[in-house]
Design a protein around this motif. Structure first.
Motif, PDB file in Angstrom:
ATOM      1  N   THR A  87       0.851  -1.197   0.000  1.00 34.88           N
ATOM      2  CA  THR A  87       0.000   0.000   0.000  1.00 34.88           C
ATOM      3  C   THR A  87       0.887   1.247   0.000  1.00 34.88           C
ATOM      4  OG1 THR A  87      -0.094   0.448   2.380  1.00 34.88           O
ATOM      5  CG2 THR A  87      -1.593  -1.230   1.563  1.00 34.88           C
ATOM      6  N   PRO A  88       0.335   2.381  -0.452  1.00 38.38           N
ATOM      7  CA  PRO A  88       1.176   3.585  -0.491  1.00 38.38           C
ATOM      8  C   PRO A  88       1.439   4.217   0.872  1.00 38.38           C
ATOM      9  CG  PRO A  88      -1.026   4.050  -1.344  1.00 38.38           C
ATOM     10  CD  PRO A  88      -0.963   2.583  -1.108  1.00 38.38           C
ATOM     11  N   GLY A 170       6.077   8.072  -6.051  1.00 37.71           N
ATOM     12  CA  GLY A 170       7.442   7.752  -6.458  1.00 37.71           C
ATOM     13  C   GLY A 170       7.916   6.373  -6.039  1.00 37.71           C
ATOM     14  N   PHE A 171       6.986   5.456  -5.803  1.00 38.83           N
ATOM     15  CA  PHE A 171       7.363   4.134  -5.320  1.00 38.83           C
ATOM     16  C   PHE A 171       7.640   3.124  -6.429  1.00 38.83           C
ATOM     17  CE2 PHE A 171       4.984   4.969  -1.125  1.00 38.83           C
ATOM     18  CZ  PHE A 171       6.161   5.292  -0.475  1.00 38.83           C
ATOM     19  N   PRO A 451       7.228  12.145  -1.366  1.00 38.24           N
ATOM     20  CA  PRO A 451       6.581  11.287  -0.393  1.00 38.24           C
ATOM     21  C   PRO A 451       7.324  11.259   0.937  1.00 38.24           C
ATOM     22  CG  PRO A 451       7.947   9.983  -1.843  1.00 38.24           C
ATOM     23  CD  PRO A 451       8.080  11.411  -2.301  1.00 38.24           C
ATOM     24  N   ASN A 452       6.606  10.906   1.988  1.00 37.88           N
ATOM     25  CA  ASN A 452       7.379  10.520   3.153  1.00 37.88           C
ATOM     26  C   ASN A 452       7.930   9.159   2.772  1.00 37.88           C
ATOM     27  OD1 ASN A 452       5.692   8.243   4.186  1.00 37.88           O
ATOM     28  ND2 ASN A 452       4.168   9.890   4.275  1.00 37.88           N
ATOM     29  N   ARG A 453       9.127   8.855   3.121  1.00 35.42           N
ATOM     30  CA  ARG A 453       9.768   7.674   2.558  1.00 35.42           C
ATOM     31  C   ARG A 453       9.298   6.396   3.227  1.00 35.42           C
ATOM     32  NH1 ARG A 453      10.377   6.047  -0.498  1.00 35.42           N
ATOM     33  NH2 ARG A 453      12.324   4.905  -0.494  1.00 35.42           N
ATOM     34  N   ASP A 454       8.520   6.550   4.257  1.00 39.23           N
ATOM     35  CA  ASP A 454       7.959   5.385   4.918  1.00 39.23           C
ATOM     36  C   ASP A 454       9.013   4.447   5.458  1.00 39.23           C
ATOM     37  OD1 ASP A 454       5.343   4.986   5.567  1.00 39.23           O
ATOM     38  OD2 ASP A 454       4.764   5.169   3.480  1.00 39.23           O
TER      39      ASP A 454
END
Ligand code: AMP
Length: 455
Positions: A87-88, A170-171, A451-454
């Protein structure tokens, strides 16, 4: 049509019935048989359509009723990760895993969720104990892959949830890296709200002769939501919002701002007015985000301020008020935002505070939803008719970006037909290309979509 006639096991039907679902939603009645068949699936569905159960129920069925499932029941084999959901966002990952738990409670399967922003060690421990269904955001999953703390070689089913948003964030490169470590023979399910060229290219490469289903876009259901535009001067938005909340006695108000900085500032200002508010966005710690969301859901927090990315996938039943404090950069996001209210037959209200800088954005939105939205000037907040538009700042601390003439300053969504063509991400565009790219260039994000890079 009922869940049992779709071919789901008694254990799963029981859990679903306990949730009060009486009939499958359109996406469920199409996706469930397709997934049970074992083939690949390309599904067009947005949050709110019941898509999560659409893939969760059949994978729970498949994994609990096959040979390995029976062996698990007899405890003759150890647990191995057999289904992976990507999931994103962290919030969506947590919600999907919660659904797996709820719907799978009478099966013998278990699940885990891993995402960034929280400690990795408890996740390592969890993975060691054995997991059947793993829900993850791509960045943190790759951290585990790199450290050898997750074993993906037994994956039988891969699900990409909100694939369009993963690409927006951007994933794509991370997804390719994950694909490269999965066994080649597997069932692939791709869920996406929109079908840009990039999504089509990913689907081409990932899916083998997929069943293809699409359910009505939210665009077609926005009529049930009362939408109003309040014209206002840009520096009067905050007092107007406080006025609306107080005079209408609003509770459970989800407010969207364009930037994280804007969200923080608004929370502070509302606090000074005696209105309880918290923000969720990528710069907040995971525990702060979880706390804010939990308090908002249970009604103890009056206002939740969110950026689009952080709010993606947030599922709150019967949310009464959505406020666009800033209009979104991408018209489709307007539909995503307001679709959070007026769900499941409940009437909802969406108001947008629009200043002179946002007139072009409003035009783009009205074009997309094919409606002219009613304008309502609030006495005491009449906008200055001589005010001139200024460029809109898309990112906290960034220099202003002009946003006139219908261009998409973020340039990060290729979903709409009017994209500006200047795609910020290099990889992912070529159909059927092998996942060989690596290194530099893979992470050039537009300012609005960083994005937050998670991790
Ligand atoms: P989703 O699109 O997966 O985010 O689901 C949106 C909401 O619909 C969630 O709150 C679910 O609990 C609910 N839901 C899912 N399936 C059904 C169903 N068959 N009947 C009623 N509600 C459902």
């Amino acid at each position: 049509m009922s869940f049992s006639t779709l071919g789901l096991s008694e254990a799963i039907v029981r859990a679903v019935t306990e949730q009060g679902y009486t009939a499958p939603t359109p996406i469920q009645s199409q996706a469930i048989p397709a997934v049970l068949n074992g083939g690949d699936l390309l599904a067009g569905a947005q949050t709110g359509t019941g898509k999560t159960a659409g893939f969760t129920l059949p994978i729970l069925h498949r994994l609990s009723t096959d040979k390995v499932g029976s062996a698990l029941r007899n405890k003759t084999v150890p647990r191995q990760i057999r289904a992976l959901v990507l999931t994103p966002t962290r919030e969506l990952a947590a919600q999907v895993e919660e659904s797996v738990r709820v719907y799978g409670k009478y099966t013998n399967l278990n699940s885990a969720v891993i995402f960034g922003g929280v400690g990795i060690n408890p996740q390592i421990k969890l993975l060691k104990q054995g997991v059947d269904i793993l829900v993850a955001t791509p960045g943190r999953l790759l951290d585990h892959v790199g450290q050898g703390t997750v074993d993906l070689k037994n994956i039988e089913i891969l699900i990409l949830d909100e694939a369009d948003r993963m690409l927006d964030m951007g994933f794509i490169h991370d997804i390719r890296k994950v694909l490269a470590v999965l066994p080649p023979k597997r069932q692939n399910l791709l869920f996406s709200a929109t079908f840009s060229d990039e999504i089509k290219a990913l689907a081409d490469r990932l899916l083998d002769n997929p069943a293809s289903i699409e359910v009505a876009r939210r665009n077609s259901t926005v009529e049930v939501i009362a939408q109003t535009i309040h014209p206002v001067d840009r520096d009067k938005k905050h007092p107007m919002l406080a006025h609306l909340i107080k005079t209408n006695n609003w509770h459970q108000v989800l407010v969207f701002t364009r930037t994280k900085h804007g969200a923080n500032k608004l929370v502070e200002q509302l606090g000074k007015d005696g209105i309880g508010a918290m923000a969720i966005h990528g710069n907040k710690s995971q525990s702060a985000r979880t706390k804010a969301l939990a308090e908002f859901k249970d009604g103890s927090l009056q206002v939740l301020v969110a950026t689009d990315i952080a709010a993606r996938g947030i599922d709150i039943d019967q949310l009464p008020h959505v406020v666009n404090y800033d209009l979104p950069n991408v018209p489709e996001d307007y539909v995503h935002r307001i679709g959070r209210t007026g769900r499941a037959g409940a009437t909802g209200e969406a108001v947008s505070l629009v200043c002179v800088d946002e007139h072009q954005m409003l035009k783009d939105i009205e074009k997309l939803i094919k409606q002219t939205l009613p304008r309502h000037v609030i006495p005491g907040f009449e906008p200055d008719p001589t005010a001139r538009a200024q460029p809109i700042q898309l990112r906290s601390g960034a220099p202003g970006h002009a946003n006139r003439g219908g261009g998409r300053p973020g340039g990060n969504r290729s979903a709409g037909s009017a994209g500006n063509g200047a795609k910020p991400r290099a990889p992912g565009a070529a159909p059927s290309s092998a996942p060989k790219r690596s290194g530099a260039g893979a992470r050039s994000h537009s300012p609005a979509s960083r994005p937050n890079r998670d991790r």
